[in-house]
Write an enzyme that holds these catalytic residues in place. Structure first.
Site, PDB file in Angstrom:
ATOM      1  N   ASP A   1      45.259  39.238  40.665  1.00  0.00           N
ATOM      2  CA  ASP A   1      44.042  38.623  41.283  1.00  0.00           C
ATOM      3  C   ASP A   1      45.010  38.055  42.694  1.00  0.00           C
ATOM      4  OD1 ASP A   1      42.314  37.082  42.851  1.00  0.00           O
ATOM      5  OD2 ASP A   1      41.992  35.616  41.204  1.00  0.00           O
TER       6      ASP A   1
ATOM      7  N   ALA B   1      44.404  36.787  46.340  1.00  0.00           N
ATOM      8  CA  ALA B   1      43.338  36.159  47.196  1.00  0.00           C
ATOM      9  C   ALA B   1      43.606  35.435  48.569  1.00  0.00           C
ATOM     10  CB  ALA B   1      42.342  35.244  46.360  1.00  0.00           C
TER      11      ALA B   1
ATOM     12  N   LYS C   1      39.829  34.623  52.632  1.00  0.00           N
ATOM     13  CA  LYS C   1      40.664  33.573  53.235  1.00  0.00           C
ATOM     14  C   LYS C   1      41.689  34.193  54.256  1.00  0.00           C
ATOM     15  CE  LYS C   1      39.855  31.435  49.307  1.00  0.00           C
ATOM     16  NZ  LYS C   1      39.092  31.801  48.015  1.00  0.00           N
TER      17      LYS C   1
HETATM   18  C1  LMR Z   1      39.042  27.527  45.461  1.00  0.00           C
HETATM   19  O1  LMR Z   1      39.585  28.042  44.461  1.00  0.00           O
HETATM   20  O2  LMR Z   1      38.699  26.395  45.862  1.00  0.00           O
HETATM   21  C2  LMR Z   1      38.203  28.815  46.162  1.00  0.00           C
HETATM   22  O3  LMR Z   1      38.780  30.194  45.495  1.00  0.00           O
HETATM   23  C3  LMR Z   1      36.796  28.732  46.304  1.00  0.00           C
HETATM   24  C4  LMR Z   1      35.991  28.761  44.849  1.00  0.00           C
HETATM   25  O4  LMR Z   1      35.075  29.662  44.890  1.00  0.00           O
HETATM   26  O5  LMR Z   1      36.308  28.460  44.020  1.00  0.00           O
END
Ligand code: LMR
Length: 394
Positions: free
Chosen positions: A208, A210, A243
């Site tokens: 993953d 992100a 992001k």
């Molecule tokens: C987070 O971890 O705060 C972000 O990935 C937003 C989410 O959707 O949880």
């Protein structure tokens, strides 16, 4: 029918967002949900995104469907961004998805189809939506030790000991960079050891990623993913554009599945497209088109990379300021880990009670497991947070 429904467990990140919104205090500080904020507390639209949207608006002559896998140009641009030339492009099957979460969900559906008995191993802790979706899909799940509350670094011995329990065909979910929620990351040498044990056990990696570009740089943050993808016959990669392009609400992500060889790719690709059709048919296009426009235009790409670098450097400066401030206040190097962590988050390694005390006494909101969003700080709030941490006795 609907009266038979039972309340579902609340997502702790989303619950905290609501609690913050409802708090009337003017000086409250939001270190909850993982959304980038600049020094004024805004989440800006990046310059390159604005320009790409302007061009799309001017040039787009049709909103007809693209393809079940999304626009192939998006797939190619993202494959290049995440994987570089670490593996042959012809081995990669890819589908656009609604955000990184969509990619995770599709990856899990794919695992369920291809290996229904496999256990999915998650780091302890991990992003709460990982176990939530796995539970929802009724899949087998296990955790491996990851974080050491005492040092706020990776408990690598604990991790290796747990991975020793992997069975042939199990899936190991790893964070490509900027571990969420801890901010503590594996070194290249540690990754090599993780690869070795996974190969020995016959496990399959699922990455993953992100926050590419939020840690040490776009290429640096892709290193783990590339190292792993190059070492296995198969690898699943869920990447988010929310992001690093700041396009959270556009829901732009991609699932890449690396097939063993070029001959295996078409079946994988066809299966991914089938899964898109079952779940939402055609994936959203606007955000993917913005990303493709930026990545394929040298000027836009340079501007995007420059703004991303400013963002990253801003977070690194806040980390350093907070670590320095805490060093000054506590006369110890106990909080130096904050400067070593990478990405948007750091986990303080304290109790839910003390996290609650920060909220009640100081209006500082962080997730109950003591995860804080560094980007929620600015130069003025860092000393306030540092003082609150010390006065709460953390
Ligand atoms: C987070 O971890 O705060 C972000 O990935 C937003 C989410 O959707 O949880």
């Amino acid at each position: 029918m609907l009266e038979t429904l039972r309340a579902q467990p609340a997502d702790k990140i989303l619950a905290l967002m609501a609690a913050y919104k409802a708090d009337p205090r003017d000086d409250k500080v939001d270190l909850g949900v993982g959304v980038y904020k600049d020094a004024s507390g805004n989440t800006p639209v990046m310059r390159a995104v604005k320009e790409a949207e302007r061009r799309i608006l001017a040039d787009q002559s049709s909103k007809a469907y693209t393809g079940l896998a999304g626009d192939p140009a998006f797939g190619a641009a993202m494959r290049d961004l995440v994987l570089g030339d670490s593996i042959a492009a012809e081995r990669v099957a890819a589908v656009a998805t609604p955000g990184g979460t969509g990619a995770i969900r599709q990856a899990l559906e794919l695992i369920k189809m291809a290996a229904p008995d496999a256990t999915v191993w998650l780091s302890n802790p991990t992003w709460p939506n990982h176990p939530s979706i796995i539970n929802y899909l009724g899949m087998k799940m296990a955790t491996y030790t990851y974080f050491d509350d005492a040092t706020c670094g990776v408990d690598f011995d604990g991790m290796l000991a747990d991975l020793d329990g992997l069975a042939q065909g199990d899936i190991v979910l790893l964070h490509g960079c900027c571990h969420n929620p801890t901010g503590a990351n594996l070194t290249a040498d540690q990754i090599a050891q993780v690869i070795a044990i996974m190969q020995e056990k016959g496990a399959v990696p699922f990455i993953d990623i992100a926050y590419q570009g939020f840690g040490d740089g776009l290429v640096e943050d892709a290193q783990i993913t590339r190292q792993i993808a190059g070492a296995f016959d198969n690898c699943l990669i869920a990447a988010s554009c929310s992001k690093n392009f700041g396009i959270y609400r556009e829901r732009t992500g991609i699932l890449m599945a690396v097939a063993k060889d070029v001959d295996q790719q078409p079946l994988t690709q066809q299966t991914l497209a089938f899964l898109n059709r079952q779940n939402y048919s055609f994936p959203p296009d606007h955000g993917a088109r913005v990303v493709t426009t930026i990545l394929t235009d040298p000027n836009l790409r340079a501007d995007w990379e420059a703004e991303l670098e400013e963002t990253r450097n801003g977070m690194l400066a806040l980390r350093q300021q907070l670590a320095d401030e805490l060093k000054r206040l506590t006369n110890s190097d106990r909080f130096d880990f904050l400067a070593h962590h990478r990405g948007m988050f750091s986990r303080l390694g304290t109790t839910p009670e003390l996290v609650e005390k920060l909220r009640a006494d100081h209006g500082i909101y962080m997730i109950g497991d003591s995860r804080m969003n560094i980007a929620g700080l600015n130069a003025e709030t860092v000393p306030i947070l540092a003082k609150a941490i010390v006065s709460a006795g953390i």
